[in-house]
Design a protein around this motif. Structure first.
Motif, short mmCIF file in Angstrom:
data_model
loop_
_atom_site.label_atom_id
_atom_site.label_comp_id
_atom_site.label_asym_id
_atom_site.label_seq_id
_atom_site.Cartn_x
_atom_site.Cartn_y
_atom_site.Cartn_z
N LEU A 272 42.91 45.24 35.09
CA LEU A 272 41.63 44.64 34.84
C LEU A 272 40.56 45.39 35.39
CD1 LEU A 272 39.84 42.36 34.47
CD2 LEU A 272 40.44 41.52 36.46
N GLU A 276 37.30 47.17 33.20
CA GLU A 276 35.99 46.68 33.41
C GLU A 276 35.28 47.88 33.97
OE1 GLU A 276 36.36 41.94 35.11
OE2 GLU A 276 36.35 43.54 36.52
N MET A 282 36.97 41.15 29.79
CA MET A 282 38.20 40.41 29.61
C MET A 282 38.20 39.11 30.59
SD MET A 282 42.14 41.71 30.78
CE MET A 282 43.37 41.07 29.96
N ALA A 284 38.80 36.80 33.08
CA ALA A 284 39.46 36.76 34.29
C ALA A 284 38.94 36.16 35.41
CB ALA A 284 39.56 38.20 34.96
N ARG A 287 41.34 36.12 39.71
CA ARG A 287 41.59 37.94 39.98
C ARG A 287 42.58 37.95 41.52
NH1 ARG A 287 37.21 40.75 38.11
NH2 ARG A 287 35.95 39.83 36.85
N CYS A 294 43.98 36.17 32.74
CA CYS A 294 43.66 37.47 32.32
C CYS A 294 45.23 37.93 31.66
CB CYS A 294 43.42 38.51 33.52
SG CYS A 294 44.57 38.51 34.80
N CYS A 296 47.99 39.52 29.33
CA CYS A 296 47.83 40.34 28.29
C CYS A 296 49.32 40.81 27.94
CB CYS A 296 47.22 41.50 28.70
SG CYS A 296 47.61 42.51 30.16
N ALA A 322 46.76 40.81 34.13
CA ALA A 322 45.93 42.09 34.25
C ALA A 322 45.27 42.39 35.62
CB ALA A 322 44.72 42.35 33.14
N CYS A 323 44.92 41.35 36.31
CA CYS A 323 44.42 41.35 37.44
C CYS A 323 45.30 41.82 38.74
CB CYS A 323 43.61 40.27 37.95
SG CYS A 323 44.64 38.78 38.61
N TYR A 335 45.03 42.11 24.37
CA TYR A 335 44.57 40.90 24.86
C TYR A 335 43.57 40.33 23.93
CZ TYR A 335 40.55 43.39 26.31
OH TYR A 335 39.16 44.21 26.35
#
Length: 335
Positions: A272, A276, A282, A284, A287, A294, A296, A322-323, A335
Motif C-alpha cells: 500500500l 500511494e 487504493m 484502504a 491500515r 485493501c 489484492c 496491501a496495508c 486490485y
C-alpha cells in the motif's frame, strides 16, 4: 459476524476534548446490525472529489441504540470529518469487523490498558462487560498528556463509583502535584494499580510507542504471552524480527497487472505504501490488517503481516492485504 454496507444518519455530535469529537449514528431503515464491543466500522466520505474511507473503533456498547465513533482530529479523513460531519448528515458505513473484543478473548478479570484515542475500544468493552456482569473485577489504566486530554473522564469516574469491582487509574504526563500517577506508565505504577496483574488478561490499545513500551513492561513483569491481547492503530513497516531482504538502496518492482505500470518498492515497505507513494489510489480503511478493504491478488514472493479476513483459499490464491504485506522480491499485483 459478517460485515454490512449501509447508510446511517448522524443523530448527535459532542466535543469530548479540544481535539476529540464523538458522533452518534442511527439506521435509516431499522435496527443496526449486531456488534461486539471493541469492533470497528469504516466511514466513507469524499474529499476534493475523491472517495476516502477510514476505519474507526466503535466507542458505543452493544446495548446502545446508536453506534458511536470517537475521533481525534489527526489525519486527512479525521480532520475532514471534524470540519464537515454534522447532525442530520448521512454517511455510508461498512462493518462491524474486528476480533479485538472480550467475546473472542474472554477472561474473568480483565486489565484494560490504553493511551490517547486507544481508550475507545476499552470504553466500549468496559461498559459491555459491566452490563453483563455488574460486579465484574476490572482494572482500567489510561494514559494521557493532561487532565484536559482524557476522553470520557467524567463517565469513567462515574462508572467506577457505581461499580465497586472497577478500579481505574489515570497516568498523566502533565498533572497537578497532588495527582498520584504523574509521568509515563511504569512497572511500579502497574504493580500498584494492578498488583495481581499476573493473574489477569491484559488488553492493550494505543499509539505504537506506547504499545511497545507496555508490552516490554508486561513481559518483564512475567505476564505470559497468551494473557496479552492488543490492537494498534497501524502495523510496523517491517514485521517484528524480520531480516532485511536486500541491501540498503536496493529495491524491487511492483507491477500493476491491469496497466502494466511498474512501481518501485523498498525492502520492508508495504504494498500500500509503495502504491500511494507512486500516486496510485487504493481503497484502504484501517491500515492495520484488520478490515480487509485493501484486498489484492499477488504473484511473487511476499510476507503477510496480517491474514485477518483471509481464508485458506485466499492465501492459496495469492490474496493479500496491501496495508500489511511486504515484498520479498518482484511482485505483480491486481486490485
Amino acid at each position: 459476524m459478517s460485515s454490512t454496507s449501509l447508510t446511517l444518519r448522524c443523530t448527535a455530535r459532542r466535543a469530548d476534548t479540544h481535539d476529540v469529537t464523538s458522533w452518534q449514528f442511527a439506521s435509516l431503515t431499522g435496527d443496526l446490525p449486531p456488534v461486539l464491543a471493541g469492533q470497528c466500522i469504516t466511514l466513507h466520505t469524499e474529499i476534493d472529489g475523491k472517495p476516502q474511507c477510514r476505519a474507526y473503533t466503535l466507542s458505543s456498547s452493544p446495548q446502545d441504540a446508536c453506534w458511536q465513533v470517537t475521533i481525534k482530529d489527526v489525519g486527512l479523513v479525521s480532520h475532514h470529518l471534524h470540519q464537515s460531519l454534522q447532525v442530520g448528515d448521512e454517511i455510508r458505513v461498512e462493518g462491524p469487523f474486528g476480533d479485538f473484543h472480550l467475546t473472542a478473548l474472554p477472561c474473568e478479570r480483565p486489565l484494560l490498558l490504553s493511551a490517547g484515542s486507544g481508550i475507545t475500544p476499552m470504553w466500549a468493552m468496559l461498559r459491555d462487560e459491566l452490563a453483563k456482569r455488574p460486579e465484574a473485577d476490572v482494572r482500567f489504566i489510561h494514559s494521557a498528556r493532561s487532565p484536559q486530554d482524557v476522553i470520557f473522564a467524567g463517565e469513567l469516574a462515574a462508572l467506577a463509583e457505581a461499580h465497586p469491582g472497577v478500579r481505574h487509574g489515570l497516568v498523566l504526563e502533565q498533572a497537578p502535584e497532588t495527582h498520584p500517577w504523574v509521568g509515563r506508565l511504569s512497572p511500579e505504577m502497574l504493580k500498584e494499580l494492578a498488583p495481581d496483574l499476573l493473574s489477569r488478561h491484559a488488553y492493550l490499545c494505543g499509539p505504537a510507542p506506547y504499545m511497545t513500551a507496555v508490552c516490554t513492561m508486561l513481559t518483564a513483569l512475567g505476564l505470559p504471552a497468551d494473557q496479552l491481547h492488543q490492537e494498534s492503530f497501524g502495523l510496523p513497516s517491517v514485521a517484528s524480527g524480520a531480516a532485511p531482504v536486500a541491501a540498503a538502496g536496493d529495491h524491487f518492482w511492483l507491477t500493476l497487472k491491469k496497466s502494466g505500470k511498474k512501481v518501485k518498492i523498498q525492502p520492508g515497505q508495504t504494498l500500500l505504501a509503495a502504491l500511494e507513494g507512486a500516486g496510485e489510489t487504493m481503497m484502504a480503511a484501517c491500515r492495520a490488517g484488520v478490515c480487509g478493504s485493501c484486498r489484492c491478488t499477488t504473484t511473487g514472493e511476499i510476507e503477510r503481516q496480517s491474514v485477518m479476513t483471509l481464508s485458506a483459499q485466499d492465501l492459496e490464491n495469492g490474496v493479500a492485504l496491501a496495508c500489511s504485506c511486504i515484498a520479498k522480491g518482484d511482485v505483480s499485483l491486481d486490485y
